[in-house]
Structures are given as structure tokens and as C-alpha cells.
Design an enzyme around this catalytic site. Structure first.
Site, PDB file in Angstrom:
ATOM      1  CE1 TYR A  41      29.046  54.966 -22.307  1.00 30.90           C
ATOM      2  CE2 TYR A  41      31.376  55.133 -22.858  1.00 30.90           C
ATOM      3  CZ  TYR A  41      30.243  55.658 -22.262  1.00 30.90           C
ATOM      4  OH  TYR A  41      30.303  56.859 -21.642  1.00 30.90           O
ATOM      5  CG  ASN A  49       8.266  34.797 -41.361  1.00 35.14           C
ATOM      6  OD1 ASN A  49       7.997  34.967 -42.546  1.00 35.14           O
ATOM      7  ND2 ASN A  49       7.616  35.411 -40.395  1.00 35.14           N
ATOM      8  NE  ARG A  91      14.571  33.426 -53.436  1.00 40.30           N
ATOM      9  CZ  ARG A  91      14.673  34.353 -52.494  1.00 40.30           C
ATOM     10  NH1 ARG A  91      15.758  34.436 -51.764  1.00 40.30           N
ATOM     11  NH2 ARG A  91      13.705  35.198 -52.287  1.00 40.30           N
ATOM     12  CB  ALA A 130       4.589  28.859 -41.607  1.00 34.27           C
ATOM     13  CB  VAL A 138      -7.001  22.102 -47.441  1.00 35.63           C
ATOM     14  CG1 VAL A 138      -6.716  20.607 -47.412  1.00 35.63           C
ATOM     15  CG2 VAL A 138      -6.304  22.760 -48.628  1.00 35.63           C
ATOM     16  CG  ASP A 197       1.619  30.675 -34.903  1.00 34.96           C
ATOM     17  OD1 ASP A 197       2.847  30.868 -34.844  1.00 34.96           O
ATOM     18  OD2 ASP A 197       0.776  31.578 -34.715  1.00 34.96           O
ATOM     19  CB  CYS A 244       3.018  41.187 -35.294  1.00 31.42           C
ATOM     20  SG  CYS A 244       3.608  39.529 -35.672  1.00 31.42           S
TER      21      CYS A 244
HETATM   22  P1  FAD Z   1      -1.099  32.043 -39.399  1.00 29.67           P
HETATM   23  O1  FAD Z   1      -0.563  33.420 -39.508  1.00 29.67           O
HETATM   24  O2  FAD Z   1      -2.164  31.779 -38.395  1.00 29.67           O
HETATM   25  O3  FAD Z   1      -1.617  31.601 -40.841  1.00 29.67           O
HETATM   26  C1  FAD Z   1      -2.289  30.395 -41.031  1.00 29.67           C
HETATM   27  C2  FAD Z   1      -3.202  30.560 -42.222  1.00 29.67           C
HETATM   28  O4  FAD Z   1      -3.720  29.282 -42.552  1.00 29.67           O
HETATM   29  C3  FAD Z   1      -4.428  31.454 -41.944  1.00 29.67           C
HETATM   30  O5  FAD Z   1      -4.466  32.510 -42.863  1.00 29.67           O
HETATM   31  C4  FAD Z   1      -5.619  30.516 -42.117  1.00 29.67           C
HETATM   32  O6  FAD Z   1      -6.720  31.150 -42.742  1.00 29.67           O
HETATM   33  C5  FAD Z   1      -5.037  29.443 -43.030  1.00 29.67           C
HETATM   34  N1  FAD Z   1      -5.717  28.149 -42.897  1.00 29.67           N
HETATM   35  C6  FAD Z   1      -5.966  27.463 -41.769  1.00 29.67           C
HETATM   36  N2  FAD Z   1      -6.592  26.299 -42.034  1.00 29.67           N
HETATM   37  C7  FAD Z   1      -6.726  26.248 -43.385  1.00 29.67           C
HETATM   38  C8  FAD Z   1      -7.291  25.289 -44.273  1.00 29.67           C
HETATM   39  N3  FAD Z   1      -7.805  24.141 -43.824  1.00 29.67           N
HETATM   40  N4  FAD Z   1      -7.275  25.556 -45.604  1.00 29.67           N
HETATM   41  C9  FAD Z   1      -6.737  26.714 -46.058  1.00 29.67           C
HETATM   42  N5  FAD Z   1      -6.190  27.656 -45.277  1.00 29.67           N
HETATM   43  C10 FAD Z   1      -6.183  27.426 -43.936  1.00 29.67           C
HETATM   44  N6  FAD Z   1       4.360  37.200 -33.149  1.00 29.67           N
HETATM   45  C11 FAD Z   1       5.534  37.799 -32.814  1.00 29.67           C
HETATM   46  O7  FAD Z   1       6.590  37.174 -32.962  1.00 29.67           O
HETATM   47  N7  FAD Z   1       5.555  39.095 -32.350  1.00 29.67           N
HETATM   48  C12 FAD Z   1       4.426  39.821 -32.189  1.00 29.67           C
HETATM   49  O8  FAD Z   1       4.475  40.990 -31.788  1.00 29.67           O
HETATM   50  C13 FAD Z   1       3.186  39.214 -32.500  1.00 29.67           C
HETATM   51  N8  FAD Z   1       2.026  39.888 -32.349  1.00 29.67           N
HETATM   52  C14 FAD Z   1       0.844  39.292 -32.693  1.00 29.67           C
HETATM   53  C15 FAD Z   1      -0.338  40.011 -32.543  1.00 29.67           C
HETATM   54  C16 FAD Z   1      -1.541  39.429 -32.886  1.00 29.67           C
HETATM   55  C17 FAD Z   1      -2.808  40.199 -32.687  1.00 29.67           C
HETATM   56  C18 FAD Z   1      -1.574  38.106 -33.435  1.00 29.67           C
HETATM   57  C19 FAD Z   1      -2.882  37.480 -33.823  1.00 29.67           C
HETATM   58  C20 FAD Z   1      -0.411  37.393 -33.591  1.00 29.67           C
HETATM   59  C21 FAD Z   1       0.807  37.969 -33.219  1.00 29.67           C
HETATM   60  N9  FAD Z   1       2.012  37.272 -33.349  1.00 29.67           N
HETATM   61  C22 FAD Z   1       3.197  37.877 -32.994  1.00 29.67           C
HETATM   62  C23 FAD Z   1       2.042  35.868 -33.836  1.00 29.67           C
HETATM   63  C24 FAD Z   1       2.335  35.787 -35.344  1.00 29.67           C
HETATM   64  O9  FAD Z   1       1.435  36.572 -36.025  1.00 29.67           O
HETATM   65  C25 FAD Z   1       2.234  34.329 -35.741  1.00 29.67           C
HETATM   66  O10 FAD Z   1       3.273  33.634 -35.104  1.00 29.67           O
HETATM   67  C26 FAD Z   1       2.327  34.087 -37.246  1.00 29.67           C
HETATM   68  O11 FAD Z   1       1.318  34.758 -37.934  1.00 29.67           O
HETATM   69  C27 FAD Z   1       2.184  32.590 -37.516  1.00 29.67           C
HETATM   70  O12 FAD Z   1       2.195  32.332 -38.868  1.00 29.67           O
HETATM   71  P2  FAD Z   1       1.604  30.982 -39.466  1.00 29.67           P
HETATM   72  O13 FAD Z   1       1.809  31.054 -40.917  1.00 29.67           O
HETATM   73  O14 FAD Z   1       2.138  29.817 -38.723  1.00 29.67           O
HETATM   74  O15 FAD Z   1       0.047  30.995 -39.087  1.00 29.67           O
END
Ligand code: FAD
Length: 446
Positions: free
Chosen positions: A423, A301, A21, A11, A79, A279, A42
Site C-alpha cells: 500500500y 511456453n 540446454r 511451445a 510435417v 495450444d 499476442c
Molecule cells: P502457435 O503459436 O500457433 O504455433 C504453432 C506453429 O506450428 C505455427 O507457427 C504453425 O505454422 C506450425 N505448424 C502447425 N502445423 C505444422 C506442421 N504440420 N508442420 C510444421 N509446422 C506446423 N495469449 C495470451 O496469453 N495473451 C494474449 O494477449 C494473447 N493474444 C493473442 C492475440 C492473437 C491475435 C493471437 C492469434 C493469439 C493470442 N494469444 C494470446 C495466444 C498465444 O499467441 C498462443 O497461446 C501461443 O502462440 C501458442 O503457442 P503454440 O506454440 O502452442 O502455437
């Protein structure tokens, strides 16, 4: 215009890229507490299983690439505070603590893996899987390991089971519920998933509650349950996630009933100038019109893109989800979208489901595999509520996307039956299994 993004994965980085952009003149800065940005979590189970060679292969964009696009990226910067009145965040990094101003702020902090009390231990060999360093720690822990216990049978636990078995490890799965898979799909399909696990040697134990861990010489040696001790030299806890909303709470932003951030369709929180995406957010389920928390990659995303455009002065909206998901367990592909029969009943809908078993392509063409489809519709309105697929040719369940598209349009079952689906013998029967199921469901709904 200074746009600050907290969290640098799906995200956060989508938002940063979009914002830059949309308004190249804006200053965009990303604070990420970890070592990596912009990677596909993932893929983590597949690095452990060997299908992906290296952790770095999961990284889509490096900090240098992002800086090349004019986006400031600060790794290892957490943060820790937020002053919504002053429009500043407190950041703790390698060179100390500082205060950073913002005009627009995005909280894209994701979720954390839940660690029940029994899993809060200093003992070696106890892990969760969320980020690349978690995966690296598991890989190190598995060197010399023989028996792994996975607690929880959601999709991360299931994907791990397959990948760890592929490494020759003996795998036990513990599940508190009476069947694997939580509420991913209806129970009939979850039984098939369990059969697939067992056929590949996974020791699956359902109806088991974990009470604690046993530790020998500083390393976990077993999992104590209400039905006895399960020996294991590595334990992976995959019992769910909770949204990282502490910063939002501190800023007085509203949370939803799900516990995730409440945002409008522009990804704005209840606090002016502060957005949330990914998330840590809830969204609208387009079939039920209720708020849900379904943390998945595409959603994160897409929410990030929307937030990025809006923070930079544009006007974009996130339309919600229909609850589409897909995964593979050994030779089985499983997919779902919308509501299953059990979901619909829980919501008090007058739902009917039909089950169809066919082959994923023409039965006379080499490699045809059995495919099972369950479609659910609503009596009265005749609309499609959801569908679930399971097939021993995993790619074939990707046709769930047809159903997801139909749900987005709040389509009726009879219109699904009328669709002109592709098909040819290597791809489907002349009447694709989805059409056969739609025909049966439209008759059941009459
Ligand atoms: P995240 O990817 O969790 O990123 C959040 C980031 O914020 C982290 O890097 C963290 O370090 C950072 N952060 C948090 N707090 C702070 C702070 N206070 N200061 C600075 N940085 C901070 N989704 C699917 O759709 N299909 C799949 O097959 C799938 N498989 C998965 C398998 C695994 C093992 C895992 C763990 C997840 C999977 N997912 C899957 C879920 C997908 O990865 C998540 O939906 C996606 O990564 C969410 O993105 P995000 O940016 O919201 O959060």
C-alpha cells in the site's frame, strides 16, 4: 539422441531451447511450415493499430540466433506424416519431400482459426488473424478500406476492434450470443465491455447469426445476417479456434474430450516417444480438477519448457492452470482468474459472489479510477473459486495475479483477507479493493 520439434513458435521454441540446454549433445531440429519462428502472436492486433511499429518487432529469436545455439531450424517445412512405429516424420519443404528420423518428437502445432462454411471463399477482404502473414494480409486489405466487420467478440475480436478504430476505420461487431465476450467474464462485466466499445463508436450487434457474405467484383461487400445485410469492405472472422491434432490422430495418440491432445503432466502423449505442448493440448484446471483447453501464451511456453526438459532426459511437470486471462479494450482493463459465478453454477458448485466498487488507488491521489471486483467463493469449504476485475485504468487489473497465486494454493477467502498487500497512495487504498472484496465475501460465506 535426435529430438524433432514440429511447430516453431511459443511451445516449440521453448522446448527446443530447453532440450538443447539440458542435453547439449542432443541434436535438436525444428520444422516450421511458416516463415517465422518464436514470435508473439499476442502483439498482432497492436501492429495493426500502430502501437507496435513493425511485424519484425514481434519476433523474439530469429532462425539465425537459434542456429547459433546449435538448434536446427527449417522454415517452410511442413510435417505431413508421422510413423510412430518407425519413429519417422514425413516433411514437405521447398526442395521436396523427405523422411526424418526421431528419438523424441514434439508436436507443438498450435491451433487454427475456425472458418465457418460461409467464410470459405476466394473473395478478397475476408480474413482470420492467427499468424504474422494473416496480420500482413489484413494490413494490405485495410489500405483504402473504410468499414470493417468483425464476426465474433472473444478477446481477439475485442482487441482488433480497438486497434482498427484507432486507424480511423468504421467497425461493426457481430455476435451470435446475447452479449459480447463469450464466457470470458460474467455477463455484468461483459455489458461494461460493450458500453466501452459503443462509447468509442463501435457498432455492436448481438443476437445476430451470420448466414453468408455478399461479394462485388471479387471483393467482399457485406455480411448477410438473419437480421439483414451489414455492409463491409473487410471482414475478420474471429469465432474461435480448433487444435491442430491431425498428426497426433494419425499416430493413434489419445485426444481429450475437449478435442485437444491428451497429455500427462510430463507432456507425454499416449504414444511412446511423442510429446505435445502448447495450444493443441488440454490441461488440468487446478480449481475444478477437470480437463480444459485454454490456449494461451504463458501456458504454451511453460508446457514447451516441460516437454523440452523431459525429451532431453530430465524430469519436469506441468501443474495445470487456473484460467487466468487479461486484456484491454480501449480504456478498459479486464481480467479474470478461476471461476466466475456463471462457471461455478454450470459446474454445480455452491458458489457465492460479491461485487465491490472502489478506486484503483487512494481516491485523493491524482488519476484514481473506478475499479470493480467480483470475487467468487464456495460455501462450506470457504475456498476462493475465482475473481474478475474491470477498471478504466487498464494496468490496475493486473492485481488479478494475487488471486491467481491464491488459487494455485487452493487458498481460502479468509486467508486472502489476511494477506499483507502493498500500500501507498499512488498504488492502492490502504485496504486494497481485493481485501475489501475478500472481507465481504468471507462474511457472505458464513
Ligand atoms: P502457435 O503459436 O500457433 O504455433 C504453432 C506453429 O506450428 C505455427 O507457427 C504453425 O505454422 C506450425 N505448424 C502447425 N502445423 C505444422 C506442421 N504440420 N508442420 C510444421 N509446422 C506446423 N495469449 C495470451 O496469453 N495473451 C494474449 O494477449 C494473447 N493474444 C493473442 C492475440 C492473437 C491475435 C493471437 C492469434 C493469439 C493470442 N494469444 C494470446 C495466444 C498465444 O499467441 C498462443 O497461446 C501461443 O502462440 C501458442 O503457442 P503454440 O506454440 O502452442 O502455437
Amino acid at each position: 539422441m535426435r529430438i524433432v520439434v514440429v511447430g516453431g513458435v511459443a511451445a516449440g521454441m521453448s522446448a527446443a531451447s530447453r532440450a538443447k540446454r539440458f542435453d547439449p549433445g542432443a541434436e535438436v531440429v525444428v520444422f516450421e511450415r511458416g516463415e517465422y519462428i518464436s514470435y508473439g502472436a499476442c502483439g498482432l492486433p497492436y501492429v495493426l493499430g500502430g502501437a507496435v511499429d513493425d511485424w519484425d518487432d514481434l519476433v523474439a529469436r530469429t532462425p539465425e540466433q537459434m542456429r547459433g545455439r546449435g538448434i536446427g531450424v527449417r522454415l517452410r517445412h511442413e510435417v505431413t506424416g508421422l510413423d510412430a512405429q518407425a519413429r519417422t516424420v514425413t516433411v514437405s519443404g521447398p526442395s521436396g519431400v523427405c523422411t526424418e528420423p526421431y528419438d523424441r518428437l514434439l508436436i507443438a502445432t498450435g491451433v487454427s482459426a475456425i472458418r465457418p462454411d460461409w467464410a470459405r471463399t476466394d473473395a478478397a477482404g475476408v480474413h482470420v488473424l492467427r499468424e504474422i502473414p494473416d496480420g500482413q494480409a489484413i494490413a494490405r486489405s485495410l489500405e483504402g478500406a473504410r468499414r470493417v466487420c468483425i464476426v465474433g467478440t472473444g478477446y481477439i475480436g475485442l482487441e482488433l476492434a480497438e486497434n482498427l478504430c484507432r486507424q480511423g476505420l468504421s467497425v461493426v461487431m457481430l455476435e451470435r450470443g446475447d452479449e459480447v465476450g463469450g464466457n470470458i467474464v460474467d455477463v455484468e462485466y461483459r455489458r461494461r465491455i460493450r458500453a466501452e466499445l459503443e462509447a468509442h463508436g463501435v457498432d455492436v450487434r448481438c443476437g445476430v447469426t451470420v448466414e453468408g457474405l455478399t461479394v462485388r467484383e471479387g471483393r467482399v461487400s457485406g455480411v448477410q445476417t438473419d437480421t439483414g445485410l451489414v455492409r463491409a469492405d473487410t471482414v475478420i472472422v474471429a469465432v474461435g479456434v480448433r487444435p491442430n491434432v491431425e498428426l497426433l490422430k494419425a499416430a493413434g495418440a489419445r485426444l481429450g474430450k475437449t478435442g485437444a491432445a491428451a497429455v500427462n503432466v510430463r507432456q507425454e502423449t499416449s504414444v511412446p516417444g511423442i510429446y505435445a505442448a502448447g495450444d493443441n493440448c488440454e490441461t488440468v484446471h487446478r480449481v475444478t480438477r477437470r480437463k480444459v483447453h485454454i490456449p494461451l501464451g504463458l501456458t504454451a511456453n511453460r508446457m514447451g519448457r516441460v516437454a523440452g526438459v523431459n525429451m532431453a532426459g530430465g524430469d519436469a511437470t506441468f501443474p495445470g492452470v487456473v484460467g487466468t486471462g487479461i486484456f484491454k479494450v480501449f480504456g478498459l482493463g479486464v481480467a479474470r482468474t478461476g471461476l466466475g459465478q456463471a462457471d461455478a453454477e454450470r459446474l454445480g458448485l455452491d458458489a457465492v459472489s460479491v461485487d465491490v466498487e472502489s478506486t484503483d488507488h487512494a481516491s485523493y491521489y491524482a488519476g484514481a479510477a473506478p475499479i470493480h471486483v467480483r470475487l467468487t467463493g464456495e460455501r462450506g469449504s470457504g475456498r476462493l473459486l475465482g475473481g474478475q476485475l474491470i477498471c478504466s485504468n487498464p494496468q490496475s487489473v493486473k492485481r488479478v495475479d494475487v488471486l491467481a497465486a491464491h488459487l494455485h494454493g487452493r487458498g481460502k477467502v479468509e486467508d486472502l483477507f489476511q494477506m499483507d498487500l502493498a500500500y501507498a497512495p499512488p498504488f492502492s487504498g490502504v485496504w486494497d479493493v481485493l481485501l475489501v472484496a475478500a472481507d465481504r465475501l468471507q462474511r457472505a460465506l458464513r
